[in-house]
Design a protein around this motif. Structure first.
Motif, PDB file in Angstrom:
ATOM      1  N   ALA A   1      -4.482   6.952  -3.309  1.00  0.00           N
ATOM      2  CA  ALA A   1      -4.646   8.136  -1.994  1.00  0.00           C
ATOM      3  C   ALA A   1      -5.577   7.565  -1.166  1.00  0.00           C
ATOM      4  O   ALA A   1      -6.545   6.933  -1.450  1.00  0.00           O
ATOM      5  N   ARG A   2      -5.438   8.269   0.084  1.00  0.00           N
ATOM      6  CA  ARG A   2      -6.316   7.727   1.049  1.00  0.00           C
ATOM      7  C   ARG A   2      -7.227   8.997   1.154  1.00  0.00           C
ATOM      8  O   ARG A   2      -6.773   9.994   1.192  1.00  0.00           O
ATOM      9  N   GLU A   3      -8.457   8.588   1.306  1.00  0.00           N
ATOM     10  CA  GLU A   3      -9.555   9.762   1.369  1.00  0.00           C
ATOM     11  C   GLU A   3     -10.274   9.596   2.789  1.00  0.00           C
ATOM     12  O   GLU A   3     -10.612   8.163   2.977  1.00  0.00           O
ATOM     13  N   GLY A   4     -10.237  10.447   3.738  1.00  0.00           N
ATOM     14  CA  GLY A   4     -10.816  10.417   5.001  1.00  0.00           C
ATOM     15  C   GLY A   4      -9.973   9.825   5.877  1.00  0.00           C
ATOM     16  O   GLY A   4      -8.882   9.737   5.636  1.00  0.00           O
ATOM     17  N   SER A   5     -10.474   9.349   7.194  1.00  0.00           N
ATOM     18  CA  SER A   5      -9.608   8.944   8.050  1.00  0.00           C
ATOM     19  C   SER A   5      -9.080   7.416   8.011  1.00  0.00           C
ATOM     20  O   SER A   5      -9.478   6.938   7.085  1.00  0.00           O
ATOM     21  N   ASP A   6      -7.812   7.184   8.782  1.00  0.00           N
ATOM     22  CA  ASP A   6      -7.459   5.715   8.692  1.00  0.00           C
ATOM     23  C   ASP A   6      -8.596   4.907   9.108  1.00  0.00           C
ATOM     24  O   ASP A   6      -8.515   3.735   8.560  1.00  0.00           O
ATOM     25  N   LYS A   7      -9.188   5.085  10.122  1.00  0.00           N
ATOM     26  CA  LYS A   7     -10.459   4.110  10.533  1.00  0.00           C
ATOM     27  C   LYS A   7     -11.625   3.895   9.533  1.00  0.00           C
ATOM     28  O   LYS A   7     -11.886   2.805   9.354  1.00  0.00           O
ATOM     29  N   ILE A   8     -12.359   4.904   9.221  1.00  0.00           N
ATOM     30  CA  ILE A   8     -13.249   4.915   8.235  1.00  0.00           C
ATOM     31  C   ILE A   8     -13.157   5.284   6.757  1.00  0.00           C
ATOM     32  O   ILE A   8     -14.131   5.666   5.880  1.00  0.00           O
ATOM     33  N   GLY A   9     -11.845   5.769   6.398  1.00  0.00           N
ATOM     34  CA  GLY A   9     -11.760   6.266   5.028  1.00  0.00           C
ATOM     35  C   GLY A   9     -11.602   5.325   4.098  1.00  0.00           C
ATOM     36  O   GLY A   9     -11.867   4.051   4.205  1.00  0.00           O
ATOM     37  N   THR A  10     -11.536   5.760   2.887  1.00  0.00           N
ATOM     38  CA  THR A  10     -11.497   4.766   1.571  1.00  0.00           C
ATOM     39  C   THR A  10     -10.167   5.093   0.932  1.00  0.00           C
ATOM     40  O   THR A  10      -9.473   6.120   0.967  1.00  0.00           O
ATOM     41  N   TRP A  11      -9.715   3.948   0.045  1.00  0.00           N
ATOM     42  CA  TRP A  11      -8.715   4.227  -1.131  1.00  0.00           C
ATOM     43  C   TRP A  11      -9.257   4.764  -2.153  1.00  0.00           C
ATOM     44  O   TRP A  11     -10.195   4.381  -2.916  1.00  0.00           O
ATOM     45  N   ARG A  12      -8.657   5.374  -3.035  1.00  0.00           N
ATOM     46  CA  ARG A  12      -8.880   5.712  -4.332  1.00  0.00           C
ATOM     47  C   ARG A  12      -7.727   5.622  -5.384  1.00  0.00           C
ATOM     48  O   ARG A  12      -6.453   6.059  -4.824  1.00  0.00           O
ATOM     49  N   ILE A  13      -7.818   5.136  -6.550  1.00  0.00           N
ATOM     50  CA  ILE A  13      -7.027   4.793  -7.460  1.00  0.00           C
ATOM     51  C   ILE A  13      -6.701   6.119  -8.033  1.00  0.00           C
ATOM     52  O   ILE A  13      -8.006   6.648  -8.898  1.00  0.00           O
ATOM     53  N   VAL A  14      -5.622   6.598  -8.091  1.00  0.00           N
ATOM     54  CA  VAL A  14      -5.509   8.045  -8.651  1.00  0.00           C
ATOM     55  C   VAL A  14      -5.436   7.585 -10.500  1.00  0.00           C
ATOM     56  O   VAL A  14      -4.530   6.860 -10.665  1.00  0.00           O
TER      57      VAL A  14
ATOM     58  N   PHE B   1       0.736  -1.067  -0.020  1.00  0.00           N
ATOM     59  CA  PHE B   1      -0.131   0.028  -0.244  1.00  0.00           C
ATOM     60  C   PHE B   1       0.894   1.259   0.095  1.00  0.00           C
ATOM     61  O   PHE B   1       0.506   2.324  -0.857  1.00  0.00           O
ATOM     62  N   SER B   2       2.016   1.327   0.883  1.00  0.00           N
ATOM     63  CA  SER B   2       2.736   2.444   0.988  1.00  0.00           C
ATOM     64  C   SER B   2       3.491   2.559  -0.394  1.00  0.00           C
ATOM     65  O   SER B   2       3.739   4.065  -0.835  1.00  0.00           O
ATOM     66  N   GLN B   3       3.837   1.571  -1.075  1.00  0.00           N
ATOM     67  CA  GLN B   3       4.664   1.596  -2.364  1.00  0.00           C
ATOM     68  C   GLN B   3       3.628   2.399  -3.500  1.00  0.00           C
ATOM     69  O   GLN B   3       3.880   3.029  -4.128  1.00  0.00           O
ATOM     70  N   LEU B   4       2.490   1.871  -3.402  1.00  0.00           N
ATOM     71  CA  LEU B   4       1.711   2.475  -4.405  1.00  0.00           C
ATOM     72  C   LEU B   4       1.128   3.723  -4.174  1.00  0.00           C
ATOM     73  O   LEU B   4       1.150   4.662  -4.769  1.00  0.00           O
ATOM     74  N   ARG B   5       1.107   4.054  -2.947  1.00  0.00           N
ATOM     75  CA  ARG B   5       0.882   5.476  -2.193  1.00  0.00           C
ATOM     76  C   ARG B   5       1.874   6.223  -2.585  1.00  0.00           C
ATOM     77  O   ARG B   5       1.738   7.541  -3.244  1.00  0.00           O
ATOM     78  N   ASN B   6       3.152   6.008  -2.423  1.00  0.00           N
ATOM     79  CA  ASN B   6       4.348   6.838  -2.839  1.00  0.00           C
ATOM     80  C   ASN B   6       4.810   6.988  -4.146  1.00  0.00           C
ATOM     81  O   ASN B   6       5.194   8.036  -4.609  1.00  0.00           O
TER      82      ASN B   6
END
Length: 72
Positions: A54-67, A44-49
């Motif tokens: 990208a992460r949208e919202g909080s760590d607990k209730i957020g979602t992932w978005r493909i850029v 996940f970190s590699q894809l994000r970097n």
């Protein structure tokens, strides 16, 4: 999903999981990919970097978005 220069097969599989379930957790991704939690988190970190997710919202209730990288 993306060309081979950007991601390896496991990262491509992770992107497919995120596309199907944007709320996927590290633990659920690790289980689906049959890797350790630490490996999933690193992926996940590699894809994000690399600007692929990208992460949208909080760590607990957020979602992932493909850029969208088609315009890059």
């Amino acid at each position: 999903m993306l060309n081979d220069e950007q991601v390896n097969p496991r990262l491509d599989a992770l992107l497919a999981l995120i596309a199907r379930n944007p709320r996927i957790t590290y633990a659920k991704a690790a289980e689906a990919l049959e890797v350790s939690y630490a490996t999933a988190r690193r992926d996940f970190s590699q894809l994000r970097n690399n600007g692929l997710i990208a992460r949208e919202g909080s760590d607990k209730i957020g979602t992932w978005r493909i850029v969208d990288t088609t315009n890059s």
